[in-house]
Scaffold this motif. Structure first.
Motif, mmCIF file in Angstrom:
data_model
loop_
_atom_site.group_PDB
_atom_site.id
_atom_site.type_symbol
_atom_site.label_atom_id
_atom_site.label_comp_id
_atom_site.label_asym_id
_atom_site.label_seq_id
_atom_site.Cartn_x
_atom_site.Cartn_y
_atom_site.Cartn_z
ATOM 1 N N CYS A 1 0.837 -1.198 0.000
ATOM 2 C CA CYS A 1 0.000 0.000 0.000
ATOM 3 C C CYS A 1 0.873 1.250 0.000
ATOM 4 N N THR A 2 0.472 2.247 -0.752
ATOM 5 C CA THR A 2 1.238 3.492 -0.824
ATOM 6 C C THR A 2 0.582 4.626 -0.048
ATOM 7 N N PHE A 3 -0.484 4.341 0.687
ATOM 8 C CA PHE A 3 -1.205 5.377 1.419
ATOM 9 C C PHE A 3 -0.379 5.882 2.596
ATOM 10 N N TRP A 4 -0.364 7.204 2.769
ATOM 11 C CA TRP A 4 0.267 7.812 3.928
ATOM 12 C C TRP A 4 -0.351 9.182 4.180
ATOM 13 N N VAL A 5 -0.206 9.664 5.405
ATOM 14 C CA VAL A 5 -0.591 11.018 5.789
ATOM 15 C C VAL A 5 0.522 11.569 6.673
ATOM 16 N N SER A 6 0.545 12.867 6.844
ATOM 17 C CA SER A 6 1.559 13.441 7.730
ATOM 18 C C SER A 6 1.334 12.911 9.148
ATOM 19 N N TRP A 7 2.392 12.855 9.915
ATOM 20 C CA TRP A 7 2.278 12.367 11.282
ATOM 21 C C TRP A 7 1.368 13.286 12.097
ATOM 22 N N ALA A 8 1.426 14.582 11.836
ATOM 23 C CA ALA A 8 0.562 15.526 12.544
ATOM 24 C C ALA A 8 -0.908 15.251 12.232
#
Length: 185
Positions: free
Chosen positions: A71-78
């Motif tokens: 999976c290539t999904f990501w969001v910023s840690w914040a």
């Protein structure tokens, strides 16, 4: 004494000025001209940047990535922390995901690119390879489009220097993109 970050160009003295990866570098000779003294008998040591390293390569930071290997999904840690708090999940190890494709998965804290850069480094590598130039290492922050053209910069100094030789590259060796250099500008 030449200026800081400059190449000495005293009359008759030869000097090397490097260019970007894949472009001709030059051997120069200083000319005995009034403008030479005004420039403290110095000239450029390269073409100079037109965009910062971050503009060229993008920005790295901490992000939350889906734990599914493909999976290539990501969001910023914040963003991840904010959404966890809004969902009322306070336990550090409690499973929580924002991935729409893997609702039963979790998110992993990783370092990665959080903002894309303006340089397509894959295209740069393909272009250099197509011209027969072998590139080892390097990254988008050192790509030719991140710099001014050396010939244009040298033209501004034409009354103080003479280009003696052009050196066409056959290979470029640089530190790989994953090398951390705390002294990069």
């Amino acid at each position: 004494m030449p200026r800081s970050d400059a190449t000495g160009q005293f009359p008759g003295v030869r000097a090397f000025v490097g260019a970007t990866m894949g472009e001709d570098s030059v051997i120069l000779r200083g000319l005995d001209a009034p403008a030479s003294a005004e420039l403290l008998h110095s000239t450029v040591h390269g073409a100079g940047r037109v965009m910062s390293r971050t503009q060229a390569a993008g920005r790295m930071g901490t992000r939350a990535e889906c734990n599914d290997r493909n999976c290539t999904f990501w969001v910023s840690w914040a963003q991840y922390r904010h959404d966890r708090e809004r969902a009322g999940i306070t336990a550090a190890k409690a499973p929580f995901t924002l991935c729409p494709d893997h609702p039963d998965g979790t998110m992993l804290k990783r370092r990665g690119r959080v903002k894309e850069g303006r340089i397509d480094f894959d295209a740069v590598q393909a272009e250099l390879s197509g011209r027969g130039i072998e590139l080892r290492g390097g990254a988008a922050d050192e790509a030719p489009d991140a710099y001014k053209r050396l010939d244009t910069v040298l033209a501004a100094h034409a009354d103080t220097i003479e280009v003696l030789h052009r050196l066409r590259p056959i290979g470029v060796a640089m530190a790989p993109s994953d090398t951390v250099d705390p002294f990069k500008d």
